[in-house]
Design a protein around this motif. Structure first.
Motif, PDB file in Angstrom:
ATOM      1  N   GLU A  65       0.908  -1.116  -0.060  1.00  0.00           N
ATOM      2  CA  GLU A  65       0.041   0.026  -0.102  1.00  0.00           C
ATOM      3  C   GLU A  65       0.893   1.056   0.093  1.00  0.00           C
ATOM      4  OE1 GLU A  65      -3.036   0.210  -0.363  1.00  0.00           O
ATOM      5  OE2 GLU A  65      -4.110  -1.378   0.185  1.00  0.00           O
ATOM      6  N   ALA A  66       1.879   1.234   0.798  1.00  0.00           N
ATOM      7  CA  ALA A  66       2.775   2.417   0.760  1.00  0.00           C
ATOM      8  C   ALA A  66       3.697   2.598  -0.499  1.00  0.00           C
ATOM      9  CB  ALA A  66       3.731   2.080   2.010  1.00  0.00           C
ATOM     10  N   PHE A  67       4.016   1.497  -1.055  1.00  0.00           N
ATOM     11  CA  PHE A  67       4.640   1.631  -2.493  1.00  0.00           C
ATOM     12  C   PHE A  67       3.699   2.172  -3.680  1.00  0.00           C
ATOM     13  CE2 PHE A  67       5.575  -0.304  -6.593  1.00  0.00           C
ATOM     14  CZ  PHE A  67       6.795   0.527  -6.966  1.00  0.00           C
ATOM     15  N   LEU A  68       2.461   1.793  -3.563  1.00  0.00           N
ATOM     16  CA  LEU A  68       1.392   2.230  -4.537  1.00  0.00           C
ATOM     17  C   LEU A  68       1.274   3.625  -4.052  1.00  0.00           C
ATOM     18  CD1 LEU A  68      -0.010   1.148  -7.088  1.00  0.00           C
ATOM     19  CD2 LEU A  68      -1.759   0.403  -5.346  1.00  0.00           C
ATOM     20  N   GLY A  69       0.849   3.863  -2.895  1.00  0.00           N
ATOM     21  CA  GLY A  69       0.737   5.405  -2.638  1.00  0.00           C
ATOM     22  C   GLY A  69       1.690   6.285  -3.153  1.00  0.00           C
ATOM     23  N   TYR A  70       3.014   5.890  -2.993  1.00  0.00           N
ATOM     24  CA  TYR A  70       4.289   6.767  -3.314  1.00  0.00           C
ATOM     25  C   TYR A  70       4.263   6.889  -5.090  1.00  0.00           C
ATOM     26  CZ  TYR A  70       9.244   8.018  -3.939  1.00  0.00           C
ATOM     27  OH  TYR A  70      10.570   8.610  -4.307  1.00  0.00           O
ATOM     28  N   MET A  71       3.809   5.738  -5.603  1.00  0.00           N
ATOM     29  CA  MET A  71       3.929   5.839  -6.995  1.00  0.00           C
ATOM     30  C   MET A  71       2.883   6.728  -7.652  1.00  0.00           C
ATOM     31  SD  MET A  71       6.514   3.860  -8.057  1.00  0.00           S
ATOM     32  CE  MET A  71       6.339   3.181  -9.732  1.00  0.00           C
ATOM     33  N   THR A  72       1.662   6.537  -6.837  1.00  0.00           N
ATOM     34  CA  THR A  72       0.376   7.390  -7.226  1.00  0.00           C
ATOM     35  C   THR A  72       0.842   8.907  -7.147  1.00  0.00           C
ATOM     36  OG1 THR A  72      -1.122   5.958  -6.563  1.00  0.00           O
ATOM     37  CG2 THR A  72      -1.815   8.037  -6.386  1.00  0.00           C
ATOM     38  N   ALA A  73       1.702   9.458  -5.969  1.00  0.00           N
ATOM     39  CA  ALA A  73       2.038  10.858  -5.649  1.00  0.00           C
ATOM     40  C   ALA A  73       3.095  11.267  -6.982  1.00  0.00           C
ATOM     41  CB  ALA A  73       2.378  10.926  -4.415  1.00  0.00           C
ATOM     42  N   LEU A 165       9.720  -0.541  -9.325  1.00  0.00           N
ATOM     43  CA  LEU A 165       8.944  -1.515  -9.257  1.00  0.00           C
ATOM     44  C   LEU A 165      10.095  -2.728  -8.826  1.00  0.00           C
ATOM     45  CD1 LEU A 165       6.464  -3.556  -9.143  1.00  0.00           C
ATOM     46  CD2 LEU A 165       6.620  -3.740 -11.480  1.00  0.00           C
ATOM     47  N   PHE A 166      11.074  -3.006  -9.662  1.00  0.00           N
ATOM     48  CA  PHE A 166      12.042  -3.859  -9.370  1.00  0.00           C
ATOM     49  C   PHE A 166      12.703  -3.669  -7.873  1.00  0.00           C
ATOM     50  CE2 PHE A 166      16.425  -5.289  -9.546  1.00  0.00           C
ATOM     51  CZ  PHE A 166      16.115  -6.642  -9.976  1.00  0.00           C
ATOM     52  N   GLU A 167      13.123  -2.559  -7.817  1.00  0.00           N
ATOM     53  CA  GLU A 167      13.734  -2.412  -6.315  1.00  0.00           C
ATOM     54  C   GLU A 167      12.700  -2.517  -5.051  1.00  0.00           C
ATOM     55  OE1 GLU A 167      16.755  -2.121  -5.744  1.00  0.00           O
ATOM     56  OE2 GLU A 167      17.666  -1.772  -7.581  1.00  0.00           O
ATOM     57  N   PHE A 168      11.626  -2.167  -5.447  1.00  0.00           N
ATOM     58  CA  PHE A 168      10.719  -2.660  -4.346  1.00  0.00           C
ATOM     59  C   PHE A 168      10.398  -4.097  -4.238  1.00  0.00           C
ATOM     60  CE2 PHE A 168       5.977  -3.331  -3.207  1.00  0.00           C
ATOM     61  CZ  PHE A 168       6.173  -3.419  -1.796  1.00  0.00           C
ATOM     62  N   LYS A 232      16.226 -12.224  -9.537  1.00  0.00           N
ATOM     63  CA  LYS A 232      15.573 -12.137 -11.004  1.00  0.00           C
ATOM     64  C   LYS A 232      14.040 -11.837 -10.997  1.00  0.00           C
ATOM     65  CE  LYS A 232      19.067 -14.104 -14.338  1.00  0.00           C
ATOM     66  NZ  LYS A 232      19.068 -14.714 -15.536  1.00  0.00           N
ATOM     67  N   LEU A 233      13.612 -11.936  -9.860  1.00  0.00           N
ATOM     68  CA  LEU A 233      12.242 -11.443  -9.925  1.00  0.00           C
ATOM     69  C   LEU A 233      11.921  -9.959  -9.957  1.00  0.00           C
ATOM     70  CD1 LEU A 233      10.673 -13.562  -7.062  1.00  0.00           C
ATOM     71  CD2 LEU A 233      11.106 -14.282  -9.288  1.00  0.00           C
ATOM     72  N   VAL A 234      10.951  -9.685 -10.870  1.00  0.00           N
ATOM     73  CA  VAL A 234      10.569  -8.408 -11.106  1.00  0.00           C
ATOM     74  C   VAL A 234       9.222  -8.091 -10.381  1.00  0.00           C
ATOM     75  CG1 VAL A 234       9.726  -6.450 -13.058  1.00  0.00           C
ATOM     76  CG2 VAL A 234      11.715  -8.304 -13.372  1.00  0.00           C
ATOM     77  N   CYS A 235       8.294  -8.951 -10.214  1.00  0.00           N
ATOM     78  CA  CYS A 235       6.899  -9.036  -9.729  1.00  0.00           C
ATOM     79  C   CYS A 235       6.483 -10.253  -9.390  1.00  0.00           C
ATOM     80  CB  CYS A 235       6.108  -8.112 -10.652  1.00  0.00           C
ATOM     81  SG  CYS A 235       4.601  -7.580  -9.569  1.00  0.00           S
ATOM     82  N   PHE A 236       5.592 -10.595  -8.361  1.00  0.00           N
ATOM     83  CA  PHE A 236       5.012 -11.780  -8.158  1.00  0.00           C
ATOM     84  C   PHE A 236       3.653 -11.614  -7.360  1.00  0.00           C
ATOM     85  CE2 PHE A 236       7.842 -10.415  -4.570  1.00  0.00           C
ATOM     86  CZ  PHE A 236       6.818 -10.516  -3.297  1.00  0.00           C
ATOM     87  N   SER A 237       2.940 -12.425  -7.459  1.00  0.00           N
ATOM     88  CA  SER A 237       1.424 -12.706  -6.700  1.00  0.00           C
ATOM     89  C   SER A 237       1.555 -12.134  -5.536  1.00  0.00           C
ATOM     90  CB  SER A 237       0.909 -13.933  -7.091  1.00  0.00           C
ATOM     91  OG  SER A 237      -0.242 -13.982  -6.413  1.00  0.00           O
ATOM     92  N   GLY A 238       0.902 -11.290  -5.037  1.00  0.00           N
ATOM     93  CA  GLY A 238       0.901 -10.748  -3.581  1.00  0.00           C
ATOM     94  C   GLY A 238       1.744  -9.506  -3.371  1.00  0.00           C
ATOM     95  N   LEU A 239       2.675  -9.197  -4.313  1.00  0.00           N
ATOM     96  CA  LEU A 239       3.490  -8.150  -3.925  1.00  0.00           C
ATOM     97  C   LEU A 239       2.779  -6.668  -3.899  1.00  0.00           C
ATOM     98  CD1 LEU A 239       6.488  -6.896  -3.830  1.00  0.00           C
ATOM     99  CD2 LEU A 239       6.262  -6.486  -6.206  1.00  0.00           C
ATOM    100  N   LEU A 240       1.742  -6.518  -4.612  1.00  0.00           N
ATOM    101  CA  LEU A 240       0.870  -5.200  -4.524  1.00  0.00           C
ATOM    102  C   LEU A 240      -0.468  -5.613  -4.229  1.00  0.00           C
ATOM    103  CD1 LEU A 240       2.363  -4.098  -8.082  1.00  0.00           C
ATOM    104  CD2 LEU A 240       2.890  -3.077  -5.897  1.00  0.00           C
ATOM    105  N   PRO A 241      -0.921  -4.458  -3.580  1.00  0.00           N
ATOM    106  CA  PRO A 241      -2.570  -4.941  -3.176  1.00  0.00           C
ATOM    107  C   PRO A 241      -3.581  -4.240  -4.631  1.00  0.00           C
ATOM    108  CG  PRO A 241      -1.704  -2.388  -2.786  1.00  0.00           C
ATOM    109  CD  PRO A 241      -0.729  -3.293  -3.238  1.00  0.00           C
ATOM    110  N   SER A 242      -3.308  -5.440  -5.351  1.00  0.00           N
ATOM    111  CA  SER A 242      -4.201  -5.547  -6.317  1.00  0.00           C
ATOM    112  C   SER A 242      -4.551  -7.112  -6.828  1.00  0.00           C
ATOM    113  CB  SER A 242      -3.445  -4.798  -7.726  1.00  0.00           C
ATOM    114  OG  SER A 242      -2.501  -5.720  -8.363  1.00  0.00           O
ATOM    115  N   ARG A 243      -5.248  -7.203  -8.059  1.00  0.00           N
ATOM    116  CA  ARG A 243      -5.741  -8.455  -8.147  1.00  0.00           C
ATOM    117  C   ARG A 243      -4.661  -9.162  -9.416  1.00  0.00           C
ATOM    118  NH1 ARG A 243     -12.034  -9.001  -9.276  1.00  0.00           N
ATOM    119  NH2 ARG A 243     -11.119 -11.296  -9.321  1.00  0.00           N
TER     120      ARG A 243
END
Length: 265
Positions: A65-73, A165-168, A232-243
């Motif tokens: 949630e914090a990461f998505l809020g930062y990206m939104t801003a 996204l990668f660094e997060f 080598k992971l860029v994103c994975f299920s459950g990383l973000l508060p989305s579907r």
């Protein structure tokens, strides 16, 4: 997650990248077996406020949630912050829309942008985008370049969004998801695999895996099982508060040569 061709050409590697590792080594099975941490130069240093905020998170959902809020801003990707000059102008591009596009078709325009980001940051060129890419002068290469550089995806510092996204993702792996681990066992459905039980296969520069073997069964007549390095992971299920990625338990992974075991459905 379907692979249209597994015996791929070598791929177009770059002599430079932004992670300080030789591109040929980064794309090799040897790197995957003895991985080293990967960080995109300058991203953590120029976004200290983000990582200071993340350090206060009590769990992964709160951090997401914090990461998505930062990206939104920072990038104005929230619907209320998007500005349109006219009713026909598209919303500003976001990493979320790219990932969603990838989940529908990894060979679509969003997939080209994501593969282009991997090429730029990690020095690994794609081996496939709608067709096999064998050389820079070829038709397949020019079609890929045209899509990856489409202006509609580059109006909002999209590669900088992907850097974050990668660094997060890497931060979340170390802090909450799999602290102390180096690899995950993941699965990938594939077609056109020779009749063999173990092999080194060359995957595209960006690929999808699943943590569920039963899901990978749906994407090909062969199941590749690989020990994927977490770096080598860029994103994975459950990383973000989305579907995104949740249905298929999907993992977005930097490709190259992978040593795999092969089972047939």
């Amino acid at each position: 997650m379907k692979d249209r061709r597994q015996d791929r050409p070598q791929g177009i590697a770059r002599s430079t990248n932004r992670v300080g590792r030789a591109s040929d080594w980064l794309g090799s099975a040897a790197f995957n077996e003895a991985p080293q941490p990967l960080h995109i130069w300058g991203i953590c240093e120029t976004n200290r406020s983000l990582f200071a905020m993340l350090a206060r998170a009590r769990d992964l959902p709160e951090a997401g949630e914090a990461f998505l809020g930062y990206m939104t801003a920072v990038f104005g990707i929230d619907p209320e912050q998007r500005e349109e000059a006219s009713g026909r102008r598209p919303f500003r591009s976001s990493f979320l829309s790219l990932i969603q596009g990838w989940s529908f078709d990894s060979n679509g325009p969003e997939g080209a942008v994501l593969k282009g980001w991997v090429e730029s940051r990690f020095g690994l060129g794609p081996t496939f985008h709608k067709a096999v890419i064998e050389r820079e002068a070829g038709t397949a290469w020019h079609a890929y370049v045209e899509e990856k550089m489409a202006s509609r995806f580059h109006d909002n510092s999209i590669w900088s969004q992907l850097d974050l996204l990668f660094e997060f993702c890497q931060w979340a792996i170390r802090r909450f998801a799999w602290p102390g681990r180096s690899h995950l066992t993941l699965y990938r459905g594939a077609n056109d695999i020779a009749d063999r039980r173990a092999s080194v296969v060359r995957l595209n520069n960006l690929v999808s895996f699943s943590s569920e073997r039963s899901v990978a069964d749906c994407f090909g007549d062969a199941i590749l099982t690989a020990e994927v390095p977490l770096c080598k992971l860029v994103c994975f299920s459950g990383l973000l508060p989305s579907r995104l990625f949740r249905t298929e338990r999907e993992f977005l992974v930097i490709g190259g040569d992978y040593r795999v075991s092969v089972d047939y459905v």
